[in-house]
Design a protein around this motif. Structure first.
Motif, PDB file in Angstrom:
ATOM      1  N   SER A 214      42.292 -37.851 -28.823  1.00 41.45           N
ATOM      2  CA  SER A 214      41.677 -39.175 -28.910  1.00 41.45           C
ATOM      3  C   SER A 214      41.418 -39.553 -27.478  1.00 41.45           C
ATOM      4  CB  SER A 214      42.302 -40.200 -29.706  1.00 41.45           C
ATOM      5  OG  SER A 214      41.759 -41.419 -29.595  1.00 41.45           O
ATOM      6  N   SER A 215      40.255 -39.939 -26.989  1.00 43.22           N
ATOM      7  CA  SER A 215      39.948 -40.316 -25.688  1.00 43.22           C
ATOM      8  C   SER A 215      39.186 -41.666 -25.658  1.00 43.22           C
ATOM      9  CB  SER A 215      39.239 -39.328 -24.877  1.00 43.22           C
ATOM     10  OG  SER A 215      38.816 -39.815 -23.626  1.00 43.22           O
ATOM     11  N   ARG A 216      39.512 -42.505 -25.067  1.00 44.00           N
ATOM     12  CA  ARG A 216      38.552 -43.761 -24.693  1.00 44.00           C
ATOM     13  C   ARG A 216      37.306 -43.537 -24.067  1.00 44.00           C
ATOM     14  NH1 ARG A 216      42.037 -48.992 -23.271  1.00 44.00           N
ATOM     15  NH2 ARG A 216      42.555 -48.580 -25.293  1.00 44.00           N
ATOM     16  N   SER A 217      37.520 -42.671 -22.874  1.00 39.73           N
ATOM     17  CA  SER A 217      36.557 -42.625 -22.083  1.00 39.73           C
ATOM     18  C   SER A 217      36.170 -41.322 -21.473  1.00 39.73           C
ATOM     19  CB  SER A 217      37.130 -43.436 -20.589  1.00 39.73           C
ATOM     20  OG  SER A 217      38.028 -43.062 -19.953  1.00 39.73           O
ATOM     21  N   GLY A 218      36.805 -40.294 -22.092  1.00 40.81           N
ATOM     22  CA  GLY A 218      36.568 -39.058 -21.773  1.00 40.81           C
ATOM     23  C   GLY A 218      37.226 -38.549 -20.228  1.00 40.81           C
ATOM     24  N   ALA A 219      36.985 -37.320 -19.917  1.00 42.72           N
ATOM     25  CA  ALA A 219      37.356 -36.924 -18.662  1.00 42.72           C
ATOM     26  C   ALA A 219      36.502 -35.823 -18.040  1.00 42.72           C
ATOM     27  CB  ALA A 219      38.950 -36.720 -18.640  1.00 42.72           C
ATOM     28  N   TRP A 220      36.713 -35.514 -16.583  1.00 48.07           N
ATOM     29  CA  TRP A 220      36.297 -34.256 -15.987  1.00 48.07           C
ATOM     30  C   TRP A 220      37.427 -33.377 -16.355  1.00 48.07           C
ATOM     31  CZ3 TRP A 220      31.468 -33.626 -15.358  1.00 48.07           C
ATOM     32  CH2 TRP A 220      30.628 -34.883 -15.121  1.00 48.07           C
ATOM     33  N   VAL A 221      37.231 -31.982 -16.782  1.00 47.81           N
ATOM     34  CA  VAL A 221      38.094 -30.877 -16.699  1.00 47.81           C
ATOM     35  C   VAL A 221      38.114 -29.870 -15.930  1.00 47.81           C
ATOM     36  CG1 VAL A 221      39.331 -29.556 -18.371  1.00 47.81           C
ATOM     37  CG2 VAL A 221      38.524 -31.717 -19.088  1.00 47.81           C
ATOM     38  N   VAL A 222      38.937 -29.692 -14.918  1.00 52.73           N
ATOM     39  CA  VAL A 222      39.005 -28.756 -13.798  1.00 52.73           C
ATOM     40  C   VAL A 222      40.053 -27.520 -13.974  1.00 52.73           C
ATOM     41  CG1 VAL A 222      39.088 -28.319 -11.398  1.00 52.73           C
ATOM     42  CG2 VAL A 222      38.245 -30.485 -12.265  1.00 52.73           C
ATOM     43  N   SER A 223      39.572 -26.391 -14.070  1.00 53.38           N
ATOM     44  CA  SER A 223      40.556 -25.349 -13.928  1.00 53.38           C
ATOM     45  C   SER A 223      41.310 -25.293 -12.918  1.00 53.38           C
ATOM     46  CB  SER A 223      39.946 -24.224 -14.606  1.00 53.38           C
ATOM     47  OG  SER A 223      40.605 -22.740 -14.470  1.00 53.38           O
ATOM     48  N   ARG A 224      42.405 -24.595 -12.822  1.00 51.11           N
ATOM     49  CA  ARG A 224      43.230 -24.354 -11.756  1.00 51.11           C
ATOM     50  C   ARG A 224      42.491 -23.009 -10.963  1.00 51.11           C
ATOM     51  NH1 ARG A 224      46.907 -25.574 -15.717  1.00 51.11           N
ATOM     52  NH2 ARG A 224      48.293 -27.340 -15.305  1.00 51.11           N
ATOM     53  N   VAL A 225      41.785 -22.313 -11.616  1.00 51.97           N
ATOM     54  CA  VAL A 225      41.261 -20.993 -11.286  1.00 51.97           C
ATOM     55  C   VAL A 225      39.789 -21.330 -10.824  1.00 51.97           C
ATOM     56  CG1 VAL A 225      40.611 -18.724 -12.049  1.00 51.97           C
ATOM     57  CG2 VAL A 225      42.644 -19.595 -13.142  1.00 51.97           C
ATOM     58  N   GLY A 226      39.726 -20.813  -9.484  1.00 50.82           N
ATOM     59  CA  GLY A 226      38.393 -21.231  -8.791  1.00 50.82           C
ATOM     60  C   GLY A 226      37.509 -19.582  -8.571  1.00 50.82           C
ATOM     61  N   PRO A 227      36.405 -19.777  -7.697  1.00 46.35           N
ATOM     62  CA  PRO A 227      35.719 -18.587  -7.642  1.00 46.35           C
ATOM     63  C   PRO A 227      36.601 -17.224  -7.262  1.00 46.35           C
ATOM     64  CG  PRO A 227      34.685 -20.483  -6.710  1.00 46.35           C
ATOM     65  CD  PRO A 227      36.080 -21.165  -6.876  1.00 46.35           C
ATOM     66  N   TRP A 228      36.383 -16.174  -7.718  1.00 43.56           N
ATOM     67  CA  TRP A 228      36.873 -15.108  -7.501  1.00 43.56           C
ATOM     68  C   TRP A 228      38.512 -15.004  -8.104  1.00 43.56           C
ATOM     69  CZ3 TRP A 228      34.677 -16.750  -2.468  1.00 43.56           C
ATOM     70  CH2 TRP A 228      33.325 -16.184  -2.177  1.00 43.56           C
ATOM     71  N   GLY A 229      38.686 -15.919  -8.618  1.00 38.02           N
ATOM     72  CA  GLY A 229      39.905 -15.965  -9.431  1.00 38.02           C
ATOM     73  C   GLY A 229      41.035 -16.619  -8.456  1.00 38.02           C
ATOM     74  N   LEU A 230      40.439 -17.090  -7.415  1.00 43.89           N
ATOM     75  CA  LEU A 230      41.514 -17.915  -6.274  1.00 43.89           C
ATOM     76  C   LEU A 230      41.645 -19.485  -6.766  1.00 43.89           C
ATOM     77  CD1 LEU A 230      39.919 -16.183  -3.275  1.00 43.89           C
ATOM     78  CD2 LEU A 230      42.146 -15.709  -4.508  1.00 43.89           C
ATOM     79  N   PRO A 231      42.877 -19.899  -6.181  1.00 39.79           N
ATOM     80  CA  PRO A 231      43.519 -21.458  -6.587  1.00 39.79           C
ATOM     81  C   PRO A 231      42.037 -22.310  -6.236  1.00 39.79           C
ATOM     82  CG  PRO A 231      44.935 -20.383  -5.424  1.00 39.79           C
ATOM     83  CD  PRO A 231      43.987 -19.357  -5.432  1.00 39.79           C
ATOM     84  N   VAL A 232      41.508 -22.963  -7.249  1.00 38.70           N
ATOM     85  CA  VAL A 232      40.614 -23.835  -6.998  1.00 38.70           C
ATOM     86  C   VAL A 232      40.505 -25.008  -5.771  1.00 38.70           C
ATOM     87  CG1 VAL A 232      40.933 -25.897  -8.691  1.00 38.70           C
ATOM     88  CG2 VAL A 232      38.731 -25.057  -8.155  1.00 38.70           C
ATOM     89  N   ASP A 233      41.808 -25.507  -5.620  1.00 39.06           N
ATOM     90  CA  ASP A 233      42.191 -26.352  -4.647  1.00 39.06           C
ATOM     91  C   ASP A 233      42.159 -25.877  -3.329  1.00 39.06           C
ATOM     92  OD1 ASP A 233      44.672 -25.410  -4.939  1.00 39.06           O
ATOM     93  OD2 ASP A 233      45.640 -27.129  -5.037  1.00 39.06           O
ATOM     94  N   MET A 234      42.066 -24.512  -3.075  1.00 38.83           N
ATOM     95  CA  MET A 234      42.147 -23.929  -1.786  1.00 38.83           C
ATOM     96  C   MET A 234      40.660 -23.599  -1.472  1.00 38.83           C
ATOM     97  SD  MET A 234      45.254 -23.489  -0.530  1.00 38.83           S
ATOM     98  CE  MET A 234      45.233 -21.955   0.624  1.00 38.83           C
ATOM     99  N   ARG A 511      39.021  -8.754   0.219  1.00 31.49           N
ATOM    100  CA  ARG A 511      38.777  -9.266   1.259  1.00 31.49           C
ATOM    101  C   ARG A 511      37.688 -10.659   0.795  1.00 31.49           C
ATOM    102  NH1 ARG A 511      41.669  -7.346   3.623  1.00 31.49           N
ATOM    103  NH2 ARG A 511      41.799  -5.506   5.078  1.00 31.49           N
ATOM    104  N   LEU A 512      38.260 -10.913  -0.293  1.00 27.03           N
ATOM    105  CA  LEU A 512      37.322 -12.125  -0.752  1.00 27.03           C
ATOM    106  C   LEU A 512      37.670 -13.698  -0.224  1.00 27.03           C
ATOM    107  CD1 LEU A 512      37.629 -11.544  -4.609  1.00 27.03           C
ATOM    108  CD2 LEU A 512      35.698 -11.242  -3.039  1.00 27.03           C
ATOM    109  N   VAL A 513      38.899 -13.654   0.433  1.00 23.03           N
ATOM    110  CA  VAL A 513      39.183 -14.902   0.947  1.00 23.03           C
ATOM    111  C   VAL A 513      38.978 -14.904   2.418  1.00 23.03           C
ATOM    112  CG1 VAL A 513      40.985 -15.116  -0.422  1.00 23.03           C
ATOM    113  CG2 VAL A 513      41.481 -13.826   1.410  1.00 23.03           C
TER     114      VAL A 513
END
Length: 540
Positions: A214-234, A511-513
């Protein structure tokens, strides 16, 4: 002259406060009510009243490089998003490396902090504590650092849920949740869609008959996994990213929302919130969309009322025969051991200069550390606050006048209320990197991009275009660490290392990073242009 410092709490904020005191030649005494360090990250089999608690499956939202202390890179073999037991391991390694444990008194609670009669002349505090045996003692300290966090007092807004007294099932706050034991075959409603609500709904959905979120206002949902499977916050946390976001806020917001909607359509999934993606911390969850698409978690609106075991929602729909309700409705914050005069508010937030110093004190000998939120880990925020606070205690950094501090608090409060979806339970939001830079400037440790561009272009490139990790605040100034440069240049190596589960280290070739390398002439021109623009905007 400040010498003895009382530190309340031995979690992430308390540990770095001890270390910062030692760096400045101060004598810290840390009071920890529990039997061990870790604070929030010390898992307790049974909830302990007055202390933060976590559930068995908790994995940290920030990756290890983004949550690291500035002069203690995490071991390469630790996973990028650590389980709570691995976070506690990192904290233990930090405490052992800098010999912090000898300064901690465990199972000792602080019950009262008050100014001495001669405070105007000495700035001293009387700290009253209670030991495990119930005996109380009082000691004098020259300064106090409050590091107790804000996940200790559950918020249960029963007045917002008419008829809850008629509910004959089980209900409790997420603070009490440990695991899904006992939820097998149950019909469960989780109220609240912060990261805890999302995690708990996912966890329970593996065994329950049905889970409703149950949610009053919803939310943006973000995965920990970013492009190429690397940490999204990096991947999206560089100084250039933040500069572009501040120059083009609407465009940046639309671009980010489009990117996350490309993973899954938030409106289709019933998650799309009313606020923009940068206006409130996103829900970090790798599994929630998968549980929704498989029908194991179903989204509902706000709970309108309870009718016995039936829950009625704001859209008129109802769920019958509910067995369990989990309230993931956040926390109230309080500092019951502090004088009421130090708990005055500006809007929803405490009236603290840069979220650290009460302007009302005639002597700046009390600091609140780690009572803050941003789109990133709390570790760098708490550490830079502690470094600043101890410099102020020593008289090596000065605060503005009381009037100027109050004006700045009021101005920041107004700005935050406009930019963020603030409430009584989320009153401490800041712009993450600008806040770090602002406090770092107080003690002259903000990285000098212009100087780096002239003296060390390779490092300047990583500081400007790479993820803004805390090591940047050890490159120069007080507390400079000779290992900071190498920590920055090797951070991607530590990101890649945990994936090396089958190959020998020398055989691992990824060599993705964006690893440091000699740039081309064209890239150097573009880089120099961006660097000059950055320096012009931020005067660095």
């Amino acid at each position: 002259m400040v010498q003895k410092v009382a530190i309340i709490g031995a979690g992430i904020s308390g540990l770095t406060s001890i270390k910062c005191c030692l760096e400045e030649g101060l004598e810290p005494t840390c009071f920890e009510s529990g039997p061990e360090i870790g604070g929030l990250w010390r898992f307790k089999e049974e909830p302990e009243p007055g202390r933060a608690n976590i559930y068995e499956s908790v994995v940290i939202n920030s990756s290890k490089e983004r949550m690291a202390y500035s002069d203690f890179p995490p071991p390469a073999e630790l996973p990028n998003n650590m389980h709570h037991s691995e976070v506690l391991l990192y904290l233990r390694l930090y405490a052992q490396n800098f010999q912090l444990l000898r300064h901690i008194r465990f199972q000792t609670s602080v019950v009262n902090v008050r100014q001495t009669a001669d405070f105007a002349d000495t700035g001293r505090w009387t700290v009253e504590t209670e030991g495990r045996d119930g005996r109380r003692t009082s000691e004098l300290f020259d300064a106090v650092m409050v590091c107790t966090g804000h996940f200790t007092t559950p918020h249960l807004p029963f007045k917002d849920f008419p008829g809850i007294e008629s509910f004959n099932g089980k209900y409790f706050h997420s603070w009490e949740y440990r695991n899904a034991e006992g939820m097998q075959g149950k019909k469960v409603v989780v109220v609240g869609i912060g990261s805890s609500g999302g995690d708990i709904a996912v966890d329970i959905s593996r065994v329950a008959e049905k889970v409703y979120l149950s949610s009053r206002s919803g939310a943006w949902v973000v995965s920990r996994v970013g492009p190429w499977g690397l940490p999204v916050d990096m991947m999206y946390a560089s100084r250039v990213d933040v500069m572009l976001q501040r120059l083009f806020p609407s465009l940046s917001s639309r671009k980010a929302e489009k990117m996350f909607n490309r993973v899954f359509n938030h409106e289709l999934y019933g998650l799309k919130p009313r606020h923009g993606i940068f206006e409130q911390n996103a829900v970090v969850s790798d599994d929630l969309p998968a549980r929704i698409i498989s029908g194991r978690v179903r989204l509902k609106g706000n709970v309108k009322e309870f009718r016995g075991s039936t829950l009625v929602f704001s859209d008129g729909s109802a769920v019958d025969q509910v067995d369990v309700v989990v309230f993931a409705t956040g926390y109230n914050y309080s500092f019951p051991f502090l004088p009421p005069t130090l708990q005055e508010k500006s809007g929803y937030r405490l009236c603290l200069y840069k979220h650290v110093f009460p302007p009302s004190l005639s002597r700046p000998t009390l600091a609140v550390v780690g009572f803050i939120h941003g789109l990133g880990s709390i570790t760098p925020l708490a550490e830079i606050q502690a470094r600043w606070a101890t410099r102020v205690f020593k008289g090596l950094a000065r605060l503005p006048t009381k009037e100027r501090m109050l004006d700045e608090v009021a101005s920041e409060t107004e700005t935050m209320h406009k930019r963020y979806a603030c409430s009584e339970r989320t009153p401490i939001q800041v712009d993450y990197m600008p806040y770090l830079d602002s406090v770092a400037s107080q003690i002259r440790v903000k990285p000098n991009i212009a100087l780096l561009l002239l003296t060390d272009p390779k490092l300047a490139f990583q500081v400007l275009f790479g993820p803004c990790t805390s090591y940047q605040y050890r490159l120069n100034g007080p507390g400079r660490w000779t290992g900071a440069r190498q920590a920055i240049l090797s951070q991607w190596d530590r990101v890649v290392w945990p994936f090396n589960t089958k190959l020998a280290p020398k055989a691992l070739k990824i060599r993705l990073v964006p690893r440091p390398r000699t740039p081309s002439k064209l890239s150097m021109v573009l880089f120099s242009s961006a660097a000059l623009l950055y320096c012009f905007i931020y005067n660095t």
